[in-house]
Design a protein around this motif. Structure first.
Motif, mmCIF file in Angstrom:
data_model
loop_
_atom_site.group_PDB
_atom_site.id
_atom_site.type_symbol
_atom_site.label_atom_id
_atom_site.label_comp_id
_atom_site.label_asym_id
_atom_site.label_seq_id
_atom_site.Cartn_x
_atom_site.Cartn_y
_atom_site.Cartn_z
ATOM 1 N N SER A 66 0.814 -1.212 0.000
ATOM 2 C CA SER A 66 0.000 0.000 0.000
ATOM 3 C C SER A 66 0.851 1.268 0.000
ATOM 4 N N ALA A 67 2.094 1.147 0.491
ATOM 5 C CA ALA A 67 2.989 2.309 0.538
ATOM 6 C C ALA A 67 3.614 2.620 -0.823
ATOM 7 N N SER A 68 3.438 1.726 -1.785
ATOM 8 C CA SER A 68 3.971 1.918 -3.153
ATOM 9 C C SER A 68 5.440 2.343 -3.127
ATOM 10 N N PRO A 69 6.319 1.484 -2.638
ATOM 11 C CA PRO A 69 7.737 1.858 -2.521
ATOM 12 C C PRO A 69 8.365 2.196 -3.870
ATOM 13 N N ALA A 70 9.287 3.136 -3.825
ATOM 14 C CA ALA A 70 10.026 3.521 -5.037
ATOM 15 C C ALA A 70 11.146 2.523 -5.272
ATOM 16 N N LYS A 71 11.277 2.077 -6.495
ATOM 17 C CA LYS A 71 12.340 1.133 -6.847
ATOM 18 C C LYS A 71 13.599 1.917 -7.211
ATOM 19 N N VAL A 72 14.728 1.501 -6.629
ATOM 20 C CA VAL A 72 15.993 2.205 -6.807
ATOM 21 C C VAL A 72 17.080 1.204 -7.158
ATOM 22 N N SER A 93 12.356 13.991 7.035
ATOM 23 C CA SER A 93 13.132 13.442 8.148
ATOM 24 C C SER A 93 14.547 13.136 7.695
ATOM 25 N N ASP A 94 15.499 13.339 8.609
ATOM 26 C CA ASP A 94 16.888 12.987 8.345
ATOM 27 C C ASP A 94 17.217 11.571 8.812
ATOM 28 N N VAL A 95 16.256 10.923 9.443
ATOM 29 C CA VAL A 95 16.532 9.614 10.038
ATOM 30 C C VAL A 95 16.158 8.498 9.067
ATOM 31 N N TRP A 96 17.110 7.601 8.847
ATOM 32 C CA TRP A 96 16.940 6.489 7.908
ATOM 33 C C TRP A 96 17.196 5.160 8.611
ATOM 34 N N VAL A 97 16.561 4.127 8.112
ATOM 35 C CA VAL A 97 16.884 2.769 8.527
ATOM 36 C C VAL A 97 17.021 1.916 7.271
ATOM 37 N N ILE A 98 18.077 1.136 7.238
ATOM 38 C CA ILE A 98 18.255 0.154 6.164
ATOM 39 C C ILE A 98 17.780 -1.178 6.716
ATOM 40 N N VAL A 99 16.675 -1.692 6.178
ATOM 41 C CA VAL A 99 16.013 -2.898 6.677
ATOM 42 C C VAL A 99 16.428 -4.071 5.788
ATOM 43 N N ILE A 100 17.153 -5.028 6.362
ATOM 44 C CA ILE A 100 17.817 -6.055 5.554
ATOM 45 C C ILE A 100 17.203 -7.433 5.816
ATOM 46 N N HIS A 101 16.705 -8.040 4.760
ATOM 47 C CA HIS A 101 15.996 -9.316 4.876
ATOM 48 C C HIS A 101 16.937 -10.494 5.083
ATOM 49 N N GLY A 102 16.347 -11.635 5.427
ATOM 50 C CA GLY A 102 17.107 -12.850 5.669
ATOM 51 C C GLY A 102 17.132 -13.775 4.456
ATOM 52 N N TYR A 103 17.659 -14.968 4.680
ATOM 53 C CA TYR A 103 17.754 -15.999 3.643
ATOM 54 C C TYR A 103 16.352 -16.396 3.181
ATOM 55 N N ILE A 154 24.673 3.019 1.992
ATOM 56 C CA ILE A 154 24.940 4.073 2.968
ATOM 57 C C ILE A 154 25.426 5.335 2.260
ATOM 58 N N ASP A 155 26.365 5.152 1.332
ATOM 59 C CA ASP A 155 26.881 6.297 0.567
ATOM 60 C C ASP A 155 25.777 6.954 -0.257
ATOM 61 N N TYR A 156 24.891 6.139 -0.810
ATOM 62 C CA TYR A 156 23.763 6.667 -1.588
ATOM 63 C C TYR A 156 22.891 7.577 -0.726
ATOM 64 N N ILE A 157 22.558 7.104 0.488
ATOM 65 C CA ILE A 157 21.712 7.900 1.376
ATOM 66 C C ILE A 157 22.398 9.217 1.742
ATOM 67 N N ILE A 158 23.689 9.147 2.064
ATOM 68 C CA ILE A 158 24.421 10.356 2.464
ATOM 69 C C ILE A 158 24.516 11.341 1.303
ATOM 70 N N ASN A 159 24.687 10.822 0.088
ATOM 71 C CA ASN A 159 24.723 11.711 -1.085
ATOM 72 C C ASN A 159 23.381 12.403 -1.291
ATOM 73 N N GLU A 160 22.303 11.709 -0.938
ATOM 74 C CA GLU A 160 20.963 12.292 -1.055
ATOM 75 C C GLU A 160 20.659 13.230 0.114
ATOM 76 N N ASN A 161 21.230 12.939 1.269
ATOM 77 C CA ASN A 161 20.938 13.703 2.478
ATOM 78 C C ASN A 161 22.177 13.699 3.367
ATOM 79 N N ALA A 162 22.963 14.768 3.282
ATOM 80 C CA ALA A 162 24.231 14.836 4.023
ATOM 81 C C ALA A 162 24.030 14.798 5.530
ATOM 82 N N ASN A 163 22.858 15.180 6.007
ATOM 83 C CA ASN A 163 22.576 15.176 7.446
ATOM 84 C C ASN A 163 21.945 13.870 7.925
ATOM 85 N N ALA A 164 21.910 12.881 7.069
ATOM 86 C CA ALA A 164 21.228 11.627 7.402
ATOM 87 C C ALA A 164 21.856 10.955 8.609
ATOM 88 N N LYS A 165 20.986 10.414 9.464
ATOM 89 C CA LYS A 165 21.397 9.559 10.569
ATOM 90 C C LYS A 165 20.833 8.181 10.256
#
Length: 320
Positions: A66-72, A93-103, A154-165
């Motif tokens: 339902s959130a229609s995520p953007a493909k990157v 928001s400057d706050v990001w989380v990288i959510v990493i799936h399992g096997y 991580i580098d991608y996020i920082i390039n998009e948002n230098a203040n990213a946490k």
């Protein structure tokens, strides 16, 4: 040409036998590699599980859709592209989380976790790990090559948002990926990590599953698979070690593991916890959570996390 002597015939016979044994050894290794690491085999396992999801997972998948995520997609230092999906916070928001799936997982299957982070104001990035879904890799690397890709994200996020946490969060193989990533030099934008049920090393995890699931001995079966992995995936199962990586980590990390886990043995949590050089106290993690989550949240929310230290289990203090 004269007749071959008995000793020459013996040498030839031994060489032929050795070649046959070597060929059989590699054949066994390739068979195990194909069954466990190939993208085709993983896709089959994912398809077999599609009707086994619990209610929380299904609800998370519905939210994800339902959130229609953007493909990157971005270029990885390993060559080629890596793919992911992004769901931005409702408010800037400057706050990001990288959510990493399992096997045998996927970004969509991590929707239940992403939903909770999103509700707290996080921007959520869901990468595809090697050998899964949109990944261009033909085989899984159990977090080892993926650590390089996560650094690229991580580098991608920082390039998009230098203040990213940035918070790193992973489940099972994704948790191992998190730990492997924290052992690399990271930008200070990465403020903390959460590993949920990660393993000590690829070798240990495969050995445990081969013994428990199939009742097969390490030699020659897993040893053969190790050889096939080195030849085809370019890395050594034994050197793909979370223990070694966390021993170099400076990223504050929360270690979580359920004692009913039937895929990653519970004892592995103690090993990685003891090896970790990073700040791993619950108090430090609570401070990080307060500092960075409060910035992302528009209203206070209470929560409690259950975790485990190397010597005893304890509940983390509720944060309000």
């Amino acid at each position: 040409m004269g007749k071959k002597s008995s000793s020459e015939k013996l040498v030839i016979a031994a060489a032929s036998a050795g070649a046959a044994v070597g060929a059989a050894y590699l054949a066994v290794g390739n068979a195990i590699f194909n069954k466990t690491m190939s993208k085709k085999s993983i896709a089959k396992k994912m398809d077999e599980k599609k009707n086994e999801y619990d209610g929380i997972t299904k609800e998370g998948m519905e939210w994800f859709d339902s959130a229609s995520p953007a493909k990157v997609k971005i270029v990885t230092p390993r060559g080629g592209y890596v793919h992911g999906e992004i769901i931005l916070a409702d408010e800037p928001s400057d706050v990001w989380v990288i959510v990493i799936h399992g096997y045998t997982g996927s970004p969509r299957r991590m929707g239940s976790f992403g939903k909770r982070f999103h509700e707290m104001g996080y921007n959520c990035l869901f990468p595809y790990l090697c050998g899964h879904g949109a990944s261009e890799s033909n085989y899984a690397t159990m977090g080892w090559n993926d650590r390089i890709d996560i650094k690229a994200w991580i580098d991608y996020i920082i390039n998009e948002n230098a203040n990213a946490k940035i918070v790193l969060f992973g489940l099972s193989m994704g948790a191992a990926t998190v730990m492997m990533t924290t052992g690399e030099p990271l930008e200070s934008n990465v403020v903390c990590a959460i590993e949920d049920c990660g393993y000590t090393s690829v070798w240990d995890e495969c050995r445990a599953n081969m013994k428990d699931a199939y009742g097969l001995p390490t030699f020659p079966f897993l040893s053969a698979a190790r050889s096939a992995t080195m030849l085809r995936a370019g890395y050594d199962m034994k050197k793909a070690s979370c223990i070694e990586q966390v021993s170099r980590s400076v990223t504050p990390t929360l270690f979580i593991h359920g004692d009913k886990d039937d895929f990653v043995p519970f004892w592995m949590q103690e090993r990685v916890y003891r090896a970790a050089a990073c700040d791993k106290t619950p108090e430090a993690m609570a401070r990080k959570a307060i500092e960075y989550m409060a910035e992302a949240m528009r209203e206070a929310k209470s929560f409690k996390v259950e975790t485990r230290r190397a010597d005893k289990a304890f509940p983390m203090t509720s944060i309000e």
